[in-house]
Every structure is written in C-alpha cells, then in structure tokens.
Motif scaffolding. Sequence first.
Motif, PDB file in Angstrom:
ATOM      1  N   ASN A   1      38.686  -8.191  16.279  1.00 35.05           N
ATOM      2  CA  ASN A   1      39.049  -8.843  17.542  1.00 35.05           C
ATOM      3  C   ASN A   1      37.896  -8.865  18.545  1.00 35.05           C
ATOM      4  N   MET A   2      37.049  -7.837  18.531  1.00 34.24           N
ATOM      5  CA  MET A   2      35.954  -7.776  19.503  1.00 34.24           C
ATOM      6  C   MET A   2      34.965  -8.930  19.316  1.00 34.24           C
ATOM      7  N   SER A   3      34.743  -9.351  18.065  1.00 33.38           N
ATOM      8  CA  SER A   3      33.766 -10.424  17.839  1.00 33.38           C
ATOM      9  C   SER A   3      34.289 -11.769  18.329  1.00 33.38           C
ATOM     10  N   VAL A   4      35.629 -11.923  18.424  1.00 33.30           N
ATOM     11  CA  VAL A   4      36.213 -13.176  18.919  1.00 33.30           C
ATOM     12  C   VAL A   4      36.401 -13.117  20.434  1.00 33.30           C
ATOM     13  N   ALA A   5      36.972 -12.022  20.923  1.00 29.47           N
ATOM     14  CA  ALA A   5      37.180 -11.881  22.371  1.00 29.47           C
ATOM     15  C   ALA A   5      35.878 -11.561  23.101  1.00 29.47           C
ATOM     16  N   GLY A   6      34.845 -11.184  22.341  1.00 23.81           N
ATOM     17  CA  GLY A   6      33.600 -10.718  22.951  1.00 23.81           C
ATOM     18  C   GLY A   6      32.944 -11.727  23.872  1.00 23.81           C
ATOM     19  N   GLU A   7      33.005 -13.016  23.532  1.00 24.86           N
ATOM     20  CA  GLU A   7      32.355 -14.031  24.366  1.00 24.86           C
ATOM     21  C   GLU A   7      32.996 -14.084  25.747  1.00 24.86           C
ATOM     22  N   ALA A   8      34.347 -14.134  25.789  1.00 26.81           N
ATOM     23  CA  ALA A   8      35.051 -14.164  27.075  1.00 26.81           C
ATOM     24  C   ALA A   8      34.872 -12.843  27.811  1.00 26.81           C
ATOM     25  N   MET A   9      34.917 -11.743  27.093  1.00 21.44           N
ATOM     26  CA  MET A   9      34.761 -10.418  27.699  1.00 21.44           C
ATOM     27  C   MET A   9      33.374 -10.264  28.321  1.00 21.44           C
ATOM     28  N   ALA A  10      32.351 -10.664  27.565  1.00 19.82           N
ATOM     29  CA  ALA A  10      30.981 -10.547  28.071  1.00 19.82           C
ATOM     30  C   ALA A  10      30.783 -11.400  29.321  1.00 19.82           C
ATOM     31  N   GLY A  11      31.374 -12.607  29.328  1.00 19.29           N
ATOM     32  CA  GLY A  11      31.251 -13.473  30.490  1.00 19.29           C
ATOM     33  C   GLY A  11      31.870 -12.864  31.725  1.00 19.29           C
ATOM     34  N   GLU A  12      33.069 -12.277  31.585  1.00 18.70           N
ATOM     35  CA  GLU A  12      33.752 -11.689  32.742  1.00 18.70           C
ATOM     36  C   GLU A  12      33.085 -10.405  33.218  1.00 18.70           C
ATOM     37  N   LEU A  13      32.594  -9.607  32.276  1.00 19.11           N
ATOM     38  CA  LEU A  13      32.032  -8.299  32.625  1.00 19.11           C
ATOM     39  C   LEU A  13      30.538  -8.348  32.898  1.00 19.11           C
ATOM     40  N   GLY A  14      29.908  -9.526  32.699  1.00 18.87           N
ATOM     41  CA  GLY A  14      28.491  -9.672  32.982  1.00 18.87           C
ATOM     42  C   GLY A  14      27.581  -9.027  31.955  1.00 18.87           C
ATOM     43  N   LEU A  15      27.981  -9.038  30.671  1.00 18.11           N
ATOM     44  CA  LEU A  15      27.172  -8.447  29.602  1.00 18.11           C
ATOM     45  C   LEU A  15      26.314  -9.513  28.933  1.00 18.11           C
ATOM     46  N   THR A  16      25.101  -9.158  28.568  1.00 20.54           N
ATOM     47  CA  THR A  16      24.238 -10.075  27.823  1.00 20.54           C
ATOM     48  C   THR A  16      24.599 -10.028  26.342  1.00 20.54           C
ATOM     49  N   LYS A  17      24.013 -10.963  25.563  1.00 20.79           N
ATOM     50  CA  LYS A  17      24.258 -10.968  24.122  1.00 20.79           C
ATOM     51  C   LYS A  17      23.783  -9.659  23.485  1.00 20.79           C
ATOM     52  N   LEU A  18      22.643  -9.173  23.921  1.00 22.27           N
ATOM     53  CA  LEU A  18      22.129  -7.935  23.341  1.00 22.27           C
ATOM     54  C   LEU A  18      23.028  -6.752  23.701  1.00 22.27           C
ATOM     55  N   GLN A  19      23.566  -6.739  24.926  1.00 23.41           N
ATOM     56  CA  GLN A  19      24.493  -5.667  25.302  1.00 23.41           C
ATOM     57  C   GLN A  19      25.789  -5.764  24.503  1.00 23.41           C
TER      58      GLN A  19
END
Length: 443
Positions: free
Chosen positions: A34-52
């Motif tokens: 689930n993290m690999s699918v939700a990760g894009e939306a999660m990273a956008g909201e939490l301000g995480l970069t791709k490397l993070q």
Amino acid sequence: MPSPDRPDRPTHTRWNILGLLFAASFVAYVLRTNMSVAGEAMAGELGLTKLQLGTVLAAFAWGYAIFQFPGGVLGDRVGGRSALAAMAVLWAVLNALVGLVPGSAAASTGVILGALMVLRFLMGAAQAPLFPVTSGGVISDWFPVSGWALPNGLTNAGLTLGAAATGPLIAWLTQHAGWRQSFVLTAPAGLLIAAVWWWYARDRPAEHAAVGPRELALIDADRPPRRPEPEGGAWRLVLADRNVALLSLSYFCSNYVFYFFFNWLFIYLVEVRGFKAMEGGYLSAAPWIAGAAGAALGGWACDALVARVGPRRGYRIPCVTGLVLVAGLIVAAATARNPYAAVGFLSLCLGLQQMTEGAFWAATIAVSGRHASAGCGLLNTGGNVVGGVGALLVPATAGAFGWVAALGTASAFALVGAALWAWIRADERLAPAPARVAAGLPA
C-alpha cells in the motif's frame, strides 16, 4: 472431522491450511504494498522528496531483511500457529498507525520522516517471519516431501494477487477517502486473518482432528523421523552451508527485479509512462496477476521436473530459464515506445520472475532438512536485503542516468542470479551437527 465408521476415508485438510496461507499472503501484501501506491499522495501532502520516500520504502525492506533469519529460528521453536497469529495482529496495528502520523502543520519534516521510517521498519520486522514460518515450517510439515514447490508457488500467487488488488484498491481509497484512511480501513484484515488462523490451524497434521489416517500417511511418506524438540545451534549449521548461501545470493539477485515492481511500479507507470493515477492503479495490477499465474505454474512444473529429473536439475531449470528471460524482458519494457507495450513486457517479466519462487523455496527446504524454517529465513534475508538496496539505487540511477538505465540494473541482477545456479546442488542435504553424528543420531 473423520467419520467414526469410515476412519480411512480420504481427507484434504492440508489444502484448507494452504488456503489460509494463501489468504494470509494476500492480506500481507495488501498491507505492505500500500505504501508504494499511497506514497505519491502522502509525499505530496507531507512535503517529502522522492529520495525521502525511497528512504521510507527502504526502512520496510531493512526491517524485513534483518528479521528473516531470527524469525525463521523463532518459527522453529514456537510453531506456525502462534507465530502467524501474532504477526497478523501486529500487521493490523502498525498499518493503522501510519494513518495517524502527524502532518506538516504539526511536525517538522524530520519528525514525520522518522515516524514513517520507524513504523515501516517495524512493519517489515513483523512481516519478516511470514514466509520462513509458512514455507519452511507449515508447508514443510503439512505437505509430502515430493510436493513442496506447488504449495510454495500458490502462496506466492496469494502475495502477487494481493499486490494486484493493492493498486486499484489503494488508488481508489486514496482518491475518495484520503491516503490516511487507505491505511486505517485496510488494517482490520490482519485481525481477521489472525482469528481464523488461530481457530483452524495446528502445528502438526497429527494434531488436527480433521486429518484422516490416509492423508497423514501421504504427508509423512519418505519423511525422516521428526525430532521431539528443536535442535540447538541450527542457525550455525544453516549459516555454514554452501548451498543455502548460494541459494540466498541467487534469490538476492532475483528479488532485485521483484522489488522494482514492489516499490516503483505505480510511480513508474504514472510519472514515466504518463498514465493517470486511477489508470496507473489498474494497469499496475496486470504484472501482479501475471505473477500469480507464473508462481502457480512454476510450482507445478518444478514438482513435475523434480520427479522426472531429480532435485538438482528439477529446481535449477525453472530458475535459470525464468531469470534469463526476465533479463531480456525488462530491457524490452524499458525501451518500448508504446506505454501499453511496456506494461505487457513488465507483466511477462514479473510472471517469469515469480515462476522461480517455488523452486527457490522448495530447494531450500530440501537442502535444509530439519532446519527448514531457519534455512528459509536465511534465503529470505538474501531476498530482502536487496529491497533496501533497490529502494535507493533505482531512484538514484534513474536520476543520474534515466529510467532505462535504472531498469537495466535489474536485468544485470537477473543474469547473475541465473548464473549462480551452476554451483547450487539442491540434492545435497545440510550437514548434521557433529554432536549428533558422534551420538549416532539422524541428521
């Protein structure tokens, strides 16, 4: 339960046990992919970069890898019934906690990143014993010696179908309920698996009321006598065995390919191939469905080959053939101009990679003998240490040289994994402990 007036009627309880293992694998992969699918939306909201985000994904892989071998040793001691039930409860709790991670308004990026890494590391640790326990312990004990590859292939089909369901399910939940709810709403599936498994499963076929004499005789045919209790020092024997080490190295290489799909498939389809989020979610299911078919077919073919040509070549042929073809197909996917053709090549690639799974696990069980859970724990350590490597190497290579080069690294790993089988002797049993040999006891 067997009828009192027909105690010798055929029973098939082992297949019910396998059905529960299939369901556990399915749920486990929904709760880890689930993290690999939700990760894009999660990273956008939490301000995480791709490397993070890659660091968070790698945290799961490191927890999963580090606790493989200890999990296998623990499974040998406590049994599959207790181990799997406890694991599934932890999956549910840790998955739900991801949805409660503070947002950027309440915490710094460092705190958010640290919390996610800890939770995913613990999820990896909680899921680590699953396949050493189920393959090295439950399947080894519940299925005949000559039929280990097919059940292992079918449990792998469960995990690939779980991953297939994750793409559309988590993409839909993320779009309609938010990424946090996508974790919270899927968590209870772990509790359900724990309850049903604890109610129905037993550690040994002879302990299960529904196993008839004919099924028990079939399971125990050609099986060495069971030891009354686990032998101390099994981990030393497994670590020192050449064939287990080579199997683990080859599995390391094979799973570099697998972890590309696990961590980056959805993001690759959306950001590189240009599919919209929901379309990417549905298309990301195609390789996993192909993987399920490949795992089942590969397990069946492997058992047939072992019966026909013996374990050394019977386990080697599916792995070498599958990994060589994988190496070519992932390059074809990377260089395909048509994005749908790329999905087709990627589907064939994962299907063939999964075709090797039953052979890897059955060969390790055959080599490890009495210490199969520990042996499978070491195998899966090799297979998942690479997840921590790939979670960072793929985006780093893609950033520096492009995605064709990133997928090209997977092709190289597949070829090395195939080559290692030239030195694997799956018909050589793990050497017995010197103390047992001196006492004249069985290996």
